[in-house]
Motif scaffolding. Structure first.
Motif, PDB file in Angstrom:
ATOM      1  N   VAL A   1      -2.341   5.371  -3.706  1.00  0.00           N
ATOM      2  CA  VAL A   1      -3.218   6.700  -3.467  1.00  0.00           C
ATOM      3  C   VAL A   1      -2.390   7.760  -3.285  1.00  0.00           C
ATOM      4  O   VAL A   1      -1.231   7.778  -2.970  1.00  0.00           O
ATOM      5  CB  VAL A   1      -4.250   6.442  -2.200  1.00  0.00           C
TER       6      VAL A   1
ATOM      7  N   ASN B   1     -11.674  -1.237  -1.028  1.00  0.00           N
ATOM      8  CA  ASN B   1     -11.309  -1.999  -2.096  1.00  0.00           C
ATOM      9  C   ASN B   1     -10.429  -2.897  -1.743  1.00  0.00           C
ATOM     10  O   ASN B   1     -10.298  -4.150  -2.169  1.00  0.00           O
ATOM     11  CB  ASN B   1     -10.469  -1.249  -2.917  1.00  0.00           C
TER      12      ASN B   1
ATOM     13  N   LEU C   1      -9.677   3.750   0.568  1.00  0.00           N
ATOM     14  CA  LEU C   1      -9.139   2.435   0.310  1.00  0.00           C
ATOM     15  C   LEU C   1      -9.448   1.274   0.738  1.00  0.00           C
ATOM     16  O   LEU C   1      -9.661   0.267   0.099  1.00  0.00           O
ATOM     17  CB  LEU C   1      -7.493   3.138   0.194  1.00  0.00           C
TER      18      LEU C   1
ATOM     19  N   ILE D   1       0.763  -1.190  -0.084  1.00  0.00           N
ATOM     20  CA  ILE D   1       0.055  -0.156  -0.066  1.00  0.00           C
ATOM     21  C   ILE D   1       0.983   1.151   0.044  1.00  0.00           C
ATOM     22  O   ILE D   1       1.590   1.485   0.984  1.00  0.00           O
ATOM     23  CB  ILE D   1      -1.061  -0.045   1.149  1.00  0.00           C
TER      24      ILE D   1
ATOM     25  N   PHE E   1      -1.488  -1.283  -4.188  1.00  0.00           N
ATOM     26  CA  PHE E   1      -2.603  -0.440  -4.042  1.00  0.00           C
ATOM     27  C   PHE E   1      -1.895   1.026  -3.774  1.00  0.00           C
ATOM     28  O   PHE E   1      -0.890   1.087  -3.051  1.00  0.00           O
ATOM     29  CB  PHE E   1      -3.534  -0.660  -2.841  1.00  0.00           C
TER      30      PHE E   1
END
Length: 1635
Positions: free
Chosen positions: A1122, A1134, A1131, A1099, A1120
């Protein structure tokens, strides 16, 4: 001519009308078939002729009355004389006297065919085809077996409408006679000893024949009608003349008259003009004259044609007694509408009004637009049920009304799919006494039962409905008379009555419902509404119907058919499915405190109190019970409240359930307010004991009005956040219940305690609002019927329903999108999915909607709405997409194809049918019964809100996983950013179920160094984990991600709480905001982690390096990113979805043999066959295929089975997949039974089966139809082999047949079409992976009273003799109640433990083996063994199955009993289900040994010893009780006393694998000493209110001996029921003297 034929087909032509009178048999064609074979003596033949003459003398013989024909047969049939030959009595009698005795063989079948072809024809004098309602009767007299088949000829004769009586003389074949005669046989079949007895039979036969003939005549006599023609005034001159000519011809052809057809005529334009009413012109001449005078009223230019107004006029004016309607006499009502152009006003509501009044409306379009109509049977989808009609035939009904009731009954049965393997029908008639006219196994043919209904006799008398209900329960809904309740088939009773019952109905109806029967109550005219409510199932508004006259019964047909069939559909499948979904949702409720406050006042009967306890116990199994999860407490009250147990008293569902079952009713008044005040302190204490506040619930159950005030104490509780559900039973007052709950939505009022069961799901659904689904995005589209048949107030209710659903959804741009389309003949999109993200905007647009009017084109609407799920039109393919269709009528176009296209796109369709919607169409729309809902009216829509919210979703929480957060705490992360990361972690935690045996969490913070903040084993509750995350502090420093990854690996090991060895999924979530300081060190530790089976989620935030993130995760799907820390807030949604997929529980069957048996019959298209093969490959791809783990074999079948490949042919997924895809379809018939018999060969060692190694054996059958052969025997053989059978049914399958194959409803999966197979794959895999009931029996030995090295059994002669027998006994359990016909073979293991807990010798769990037993018997003991805490601790970790039993053979305790009791409790809490201690030779006092035992069943007070008689059988009973409890949820299984031991058998040579047992060990019936009963179970209800129960188990009597003649007072009976102490079984009372 076509138009004329259309009309005359609807109103058949007839010349005369006859009024039946049954003083004598006055109208019939009767043919006697006489056996003239050589076995009949001349004297006997003369007796037969004399009987015939006597019989004829009692008939009203004549050409227009009764006609008689006679045939005789032996080797050949002979025509003695036809029906037309002799028309007077004298001639008939003379001819009978001349009949010769033909002699010869006995060919009865040939003779019956001769009757049909020669006598029952117009040429033979039969009047059946003349339309005069002349009954056709055959009387067959025979004395011997036929030399040919009689069944098929007799069936064909009966199907032609001939009523067949059979008289068997002497030793005639009973089965053959039953095949000849009409059913029921007690009415149409007679057996006598000799031909001389024929003379005594005359009167009896005449009486039955008389009634049958007259009833048949009444049924057959032409049904005349009142017919109105409504003609468009604007027809062209040509069309008008055509209609006028048609009317003229019709009047000429129809039988018109005062008691025949009546005709009325009107025309319409702007207004309606009556030409003549139906009672104005009775004769044909008058009618013809008025039809000739009929002239069209010319319409003015642009004048409206108000057909809607004309239909309303017709409904109000034409079909009334004043206008000549004879509806009250049973005459059918027709309106024929002739239209030349489309109506200027709406016709839908007036048409609906006419239909609701029972008027049949027929339309003829001449220039107007006609829409093709598709005819559907509403009950087509309701395939399996036992339906019994309980019909009042009391004197208040009268003959005419009884005929209307009989017609209603016939029409209902016509609408059902009556077949032996589908819907079975029974009929009970009652007055002062009930009589079973048709039992559930009486008829095998639908036509025959319909024929019988036509001749149901009417008797008159009183009205004892209660007696009829009791009779139906005891004599009709029983296995011996065809009930299939034990097979899980829905049981339905329909009560039809016109008055108040002269006996009580409440208790009898409740008993019937308790037996699982759904009761519908139909009241006519003066029926007592209170009694109807008492009889009907809950909710009464759905199961009770009232009409004001017998003529209105027909208006109920459509509604009753829809509701009954819909309920059959739902009860047979959807209720259990919905309960599964509810349980899955509630198991995700992390924390809650629930109290029950139950009324125990004296007005509650014992059975009612038992219902209340069952209601509570069912709650327990829905939640995850535990001190950190859901806690449950209970208070009972009458005059004062009593705390039965607090929230902290019990910490698991099993002990809670036992505590509930042990509750005793005391009796007293009803002070509910006092009980509510008592709850205040308990809820305050709840917060203190838990340490924080959680959702709090109080469920109040009462049966009457409180004697004190409830509003204030209830208000105080609610003010403190307690959510109250108020359940009122019987005399409870709704207003007071609302004061308790504070909301009508949390108030439930039911008519009896047995109705608590159906409302349980509603309450639980409301409590478990599926928090896990709260944050799951989705598309929701409403498609609502806006046709003209819907009233404005009903349209508003649909809008209110949509607004309520929007209000309960998580609407937002990233969350739930909502769209609305309405339809009629056209479609109108109100707003699409991406128009609004605010609830207020949606509500406003829904409020502004205007009704369209028009027809119902649901198929076109489905085609149109499909586009709006696409990306281009605002849809979001790939996330969950739902469509809710609401309609009130039958679609005028096809719906199946458009709906299939939608479902194949992944859209789940919920179809809601209201009023006249068609159930079969709804099923075609949804594709699955679980998504179909039918409601009686639009008010019921609000009931669906909570149901729809509880339906299946893939948004379950992560339940079992080891998750570690590896969190970047470097200097670049500010305090606010770190808080964002903490919030993200908290969100992930909230999306899981936290617990020692569920999801565990750990956190490691890193910068320059890594440090574990808490490990996987430190916190066991969600609250603790969240608190620990909130306390984290950022360390600051550099970003050494590689070093941190290497550091993390150790924390997934067992010593830190990791559960890799138990195959628990392990997840590492790495959260970082920048480049790693050590990028070259990322790959090695990441690979090491993944090689250990750890899934890594990378992440990245802000400046994180995406390439580095991929190196860490190993695959892009787990990366992932962002742009900022605030985006972490969303987030987690998901990630949670993917996390859920990655943590699917590992299959509990690590090793398994899996065989797929696939239907490839001709009914499956090429495309569907391809879809099925893809499903098969996906299914097997869910398992780890290899030679050592899961092996796969495949066979296909149609008319013949065909081998594809055995279990030992392919060992990789790739090979298996290729060979499945290469399969070629056979395309023949469907012979499932033959295929099941063939598939046995796959489960042999030579075919690769590991059945002898106790590897799980599994068969998955896929089929799309009903078998053409018998499946039962082959399926039973497979199950007896220990093979678990799973069935997937596609389309119109017979679920009863599937149940016969699996013997377990949980292993049946159904979908509407092949395209829906993918949706059930995961559920199928999970079910296959769930081990069947498995039992581990571990055996330990304590022999501390001896020393030195010696054999295990040395010094214990009784153990030496008994141990082999004991092990042989416990090697097989037969017939657990939930695993019928499948024996369970426990796995047995041995362990010897030293004094300090060391394992001296150990054997793995495996099925019974003589070799292992011999090995254990000959074990050389080098150390003494002890019964101490070390022994119990050693066994704690040995078990790994569902049911765990530890048996210790002991010579006495070797440690302080208190310590052993404590360790015994720890053993129980670890999951061991029972500890049984068996005293060895020489133990004198076994009372202390019993103190450490737990988990024993009935007879738990009897000490176990190796020297007791039949010790093996005794231990088997205890293990059997554990298996029932753990595998089947049966909390108490009571076995009878051991029977008398048989005499010792003669010696025999030992055969390997078997040991001879001496004598027999029959078990006795409880309390009676009958040794033949085998094990019996017992359910005993509690005593009546006011009886003091025994103070504890210790005071229960061990044996009670009673004489059968003793009549005990009710209070003493109740005490004895309580004293016996076993609650859940039904058979003990059968042996008590009052049973």
């Amino acid at each position: 001519m076509i138009l004329f034929a259309y009309i005359t087909d609807s109103f058949p032509v007839s010349d005369t009308y006859s009024t039946p009178a049954c003083a004598r048999t006055s109208l019939a064609d009767i043919v006697f078939l006489l056996d003239g074979s050589s076995s009949i003596s001349p004297e006997s033949f003369k007796e037969m002729l004399l009987f015939l003459q006597n019989f004829i003398q009692n008939l009203d013989v004549g050409a227009a009355k009764v006609r008689v024909g006679v045939a005789q047969y032996s080797d050949q049939p002979y025509k003695e004389f036809l029906l037309k030959d002799h028309m007077d009595e004298a001639s008939l009698l003379d001819q009978v006297s001349k009949i010769p005795h033909r002699q010869g063989g006995t060919f009865t079948g040939q003779a019956i065919t001769f009757l049909q072809e020669t006598f029952f024809t117009p040429e033979g004098g039969s009047r059946a085809a003349e339309g005069k309602g002349v009954p056709q009767i055959a009387v067959v007299i025979t004395d011997g077996d036929s030399s040919d088949d009689v069944l098929e000829p007799a069936r064909q004769l009966r199907q032609k409408g001939v009523i067949v009586f059979a008289i068997g003389v002497g030793g005639s074949n009973a089965a053959e006679l039953q095949g000849i005669a009409n059913r029921p046989h007690e009415r149409f079949l007679f057996s006598i000893n000799s031909y001389q007895a024929l003379q005594q039979l005359t009167d009896r036969l005449l009486q039955i024949l008389c009634v049958s003939v007259e009833d048949k005549h009444t049924a057959l006599v032409q049904k005349f009608s009142d017919i109105y023609f409504l003609v468009d005034s604007g027809l062209s001159t040509t069309d008008f003349q055509l209609i006028k000519a048609m009317l003229t011809r019709l009047v000429n052809q129809l039988n018109v008259g005062d008691m025949a057809h009546r005709i009325g005529l009107a025309q319409y334009g702007r207004d309606t003009k009556v030409e003549f009413l139906a009672n104005q012109h009775i004769t044909r001449e008058e009618l013809m004259a008025n039809v000739r005078r009929f002239r069209a009223r010319r319409l003015q230019a642009n004048e409206q044609r108000n057909l809607g107004g004309a239909l309303t006029y017709a409904a109000n004016k034409f079909f009334s007694t004043r206008a000549g309607s004879r509806e009250d006499l049973g005459f059918r009502q027709f309106l024929v509408v002739v239209s030349g152009a489309n109506s200027s006003d709406s016709v839908y509501q007036p048409s609906r009004l006419l239909k609701s009044e029972g008027v049949t409306v027929m339309g003829i379009g001449l220039g107007s637009v006609l829409t093709p109509s598709f005819i559907f049977t509403d009950c087509l989808a309701a395939r399996v049920a036992d339906v019994v009609f309980i019909v009042d035939e009391s004197g208040s009904i009268g003959g005419t009304n009884f005929q209307l009731m009989r017609t209603f009954l016939q029409k209902m049965v016509e609408r059902l799919d009556v077949q032996p393997n589908r819907i079975r029908v029974g009929i009970v008639m009652y007055n002062d006494n009930p009589k079973g006219r048709v039992f559930l196994d009486t008829f095998n043919d639908k036509n025959e039962i319909l024929q019988f209904i036509k001749i149901l006799p009417y008797h008159g008398g009183g009205t004892k409905t209660g007696l009829a209900l009791n009779f139906t329960r005891q004599e009709v809904f029983v296995k011996d008379r065809g009930s299939r309740r034990s097979q899980g088939v829905q049981q339905v009773a329909v009560v039809i009555t016109d008055g108040e019952s002269q006996d009580e109905v409440e208790k009898e109806a409740a008993d019937l419902r308790r037996d699982g029967v759904t009761v519908y109550a139909i009241g006519i005219k003066d029926a007592n509404k209170t009694q109807l409510v008492q009889m009907a199932s809950h909710p009464a508004k759905k199961h009770m119907f009232i009409v004001d006259s017998f003529t209105k019964l027909k208006t109920l047909l459509k509604t009753l058919e829809k509701i009954v069939c819909s309920n059959i559909l739902h009860q047979s499948f959807t209720i259990n499915t919905r309960r599964t979904f509810i349980k899955e949702g509630c198991m995700q409720t992390d924390e809650a405190d629930i109290f029950f406050l139950i009324d125990q006042s004296g007005s509650i009967w014992p059975n009612d109190f038992t219902d209340m306890k069952k209601f509570i116990t069912e709650f327990l199994h829905t939640f995850r019970i535990g001190p950190d999860h859901v806690r449950i407490g209970l208070v009972k009250y009458a005059d004062s409240p009593t705390l039965e147990f607090d929230l902290t008293t019990y910490t698991d569902s099993k002990t809670l359930e036992k505590a509930v079952l042990d509750i005793r009713q005391v009796g007293g008044g009803t002070e509910t307010g006092r009980g509510l005040r008592f709850m205040e302190d308990l809820f305050e204490r709840a917060v203190k004991t838990r340490g924080h506040k959680v959702p709090e619930y109080l469920i109040v159950i009462t049966d009457g009005k409180s004697t004190d005030e409830v509003k204030v104490p209830a208000g105080k509780l609610r003010a403190h956040g307690v959510i109250i559900y108020a359940i009122g039973v019987k005399s409870a007052e709704e207003e007071e219940l609302n004061e308790i709950s504070g909301s009508p939505k949390k108030t439930f009022l039911v008519n009896n305690f047995d109705a608590l069961k159906p409302i349980k799901d509603d309450i639980i659904t409301d409590m478990c609002s599926l928090d896990a689904c709260r944050d799951i995005p989705g598309d929701l589209l409403f498609l609502i019927d806006s046709s003209g048949s819907i009233r404005s107030d009903e349209y508003q209710k649909m809008k209110d329903f949509m607004k309520a659903m929007v209000g309960k959804s998580q609407v937002g741009q990233e969350m739930v999108h909502v769209g609305v389309m309405q339809f009629s003949t056209i479609q109108k999109l109100e707003f699409q999915l991406n128009n609004f993200y605010d609830k207020g905007d949606m509500w406003k647009n829904i409020d502004d909607m205007q009704q369209l009017g028009g027809g119902t084109h649901t198929g076109q609407a489905l085609n149109e709405v499909s586009l709006y799920f696409d990306l281009a039109s605002g849809g979001r393919p790939g996330i969950r997409q739902n469509l809710i269709v609401i309609t009130d009528g039958e679609s005028q176009d096809q719906v199946k194809g458009p709906a299939e296209v939608l479902r194949q796109k992944g859209v789940t369709i919920f179809s809601i049918g209201v009023v006249n919607a068609n159930t079969t169409q709804l099923l075609e729309i949804s594709g699955s019964e679980e998504f179909v809902f039918t409601k009686r009216d639009f008010d019921a829509l609000k009931d669906l809100e909570r149901i729809l919210l509880s339906l299946p979703s893939e948004c379950k929480k992560t339940e079992v996983a080891d998750i570690i957060f590896l969190v970047d705490g470097s200097t670049s992360i500010t305090d606010q950013k770190f808080k964002n990361m903490q919030k993200f972690m908290e969100s992930i935690v909230n999306e899981t179920s936290v617990g020692v045996n569920m999801t565990r969490f750990g956190v490691i913070l890193y910068s320059s160094e890594a440090k574990s903040n808490f490990t996987l084993k430190e916190y066991s509750s969600k609250r603790q984990v969240l608190k620990a995350i909130q306390a984290l502090e950022s360390p600051n420093g550099d970003t050494y991600t590689g070093k941190a990854l290497a550091y993390t690996l150790q924390y997934f090991e067992e010593k830190y709480g990791g559960r890799r060895a138990s195959k628990v999924p392990q997840i590492l979530m790495v959260i970082t905001d920048g480049d790693a300081t050590d990028p070259n060190n990322l790959k090695a530790p990441s690979v090491a982690l993944r090689e250990k089976g750890i899934s890594i989620y990378s992440i990245g935030v802000e400046g994180a390096n995406k390439a580095e993130l991929e190196i860490v995760a190993g695959e892009p799907s787990r990366v992932f990113f962002v742009d900022n820390f605030e985006a972490l807030d969303t987030l987690y949604k998901n990630i949670s979805h993917i996390l859920c997929s990655d943590t699917i529980p590992v299959c509990k069957k690590e090793k398994a043999d899996l065989v797929l048996l696939v239907d490839t019959s001709e009914s499956i298209t090429d495309a569907d066959y391809s879809t099925m093969k893809t499903f098969m490959t996906n299914l097997v791809g869910s398992f780890k295929i290899s030679q050592d783990l899961v092996r796969v074999g495949v066979a296909q079948f149609s008319s013949q089975p065909k081998k594809e490949f055995y279990l030992n042919q392919f060992n990789t997924e790739e090979e298996v997949t290729k060979n499945i895809l290469d399969m070629v379809q056979q395309k023949e018939g469907t012979m499932i039974g033959r295929a099941l018999d063939f598939i046995k060969s796959y489960f042999k060692t030579s075919a690769g089966s590991r059945i002898k190694s106790s590897v799980s054996q599994n068969l998955v059958l896929l089929t799309d139809g009903e078998s053409n052969d018998n499946v039962v025997q082959a399926a039973e053989v497979l199950r007896e082999m220990g093979i678990e059978i799973f069935v997937i049914g596609i389309g119109a399958v017979n679920k009863l047949e599937l149940k016969k194959i699996t013997a377990n409803s949980d292993r049946i999966f159904t979908v509407q079409d092949f395209g829906s197979l993918a949706k059930i794959k995961q559920k199928v895999v999970e079910t296959i992976c769930e081990p069947a009931c498995s039992i581990d029996v571990a055996i330990g030995f304590d022999m501390s009273q001896r020393s030195g090295s010696q054999l295990l059994v040395s010094g214990f002669p009784k153990l030496r003799a008994a141990l082999p027998e004991i092990l042989h006994y416990v090697s097989t359990l037969n017939s657990l109640c939930c695993v019928q016909n499948t024996p369970i073979k426990p796995n047995i293991a041995f362990r010897l433990v030293g004094e300090d807990g060391r394992t001296l010798d150990d054997y793995n769990f495996e099925p019974f083996s003589e070799a292992v037993v011999d090995k254990v018997m000959n074990l050389q003991m080098s150390e003494t063994t002890f019964f101490n805490t070390a022994l119990l601790t050693s066994f704690q970790e040995k078990f790994n199955t569902q049911s765990k039993v530890l048996v210790v053979f002991t010579d006495g305790l070797d440690e302080d009993v208190m310590k052993l009791e404590h360790q015994s409790e720890l053993l129980r809490l670890s999951g061991v289900n029972a500890l049984l201690a068996v005293a060895l030779d020489g133990v004198r006092d076994s009372s202390q040994i019993q103190m450490v035992e737990f988990g024993r069943g009935f007879g738990y007070k009897v000490p176990l010893s190796v020297g007791m008689q039949s010790v093996g059988s005794t231990l088997l009973k205890q293990i059997d009780a554990v298996a029932e409890r753990e595998c089947c949820g049966v909390m108490c299984k009571c076995s009878g006393h051991e029977g008398s031991r048989g005499s010792r058998g003669s010696s025999a040579a030992k055969v390997k694998g078997h040991r001879q047992r001496s004598g027999s060990t029959g078990q006795t019936k409880l309390l009676t000493g009958d040794a033949s009963s085998g094990q019996r179970r017992s359910r005993l209800s509690s005593g009546p209110a006011g009886i003091s129960p025994p103070p504890s188990h210790a005071s229960r009597p061990l044996a009670i001996q009673l004489q059968a003649s003793v009549l005990l007072p009710e209070r003493l009976r109740g005490y004895l029921r309580l004293s016996l102490g076993c609650w859940e079984d039904s058979t003990v009372e059968e042996h008590l003297p009052w049973s």
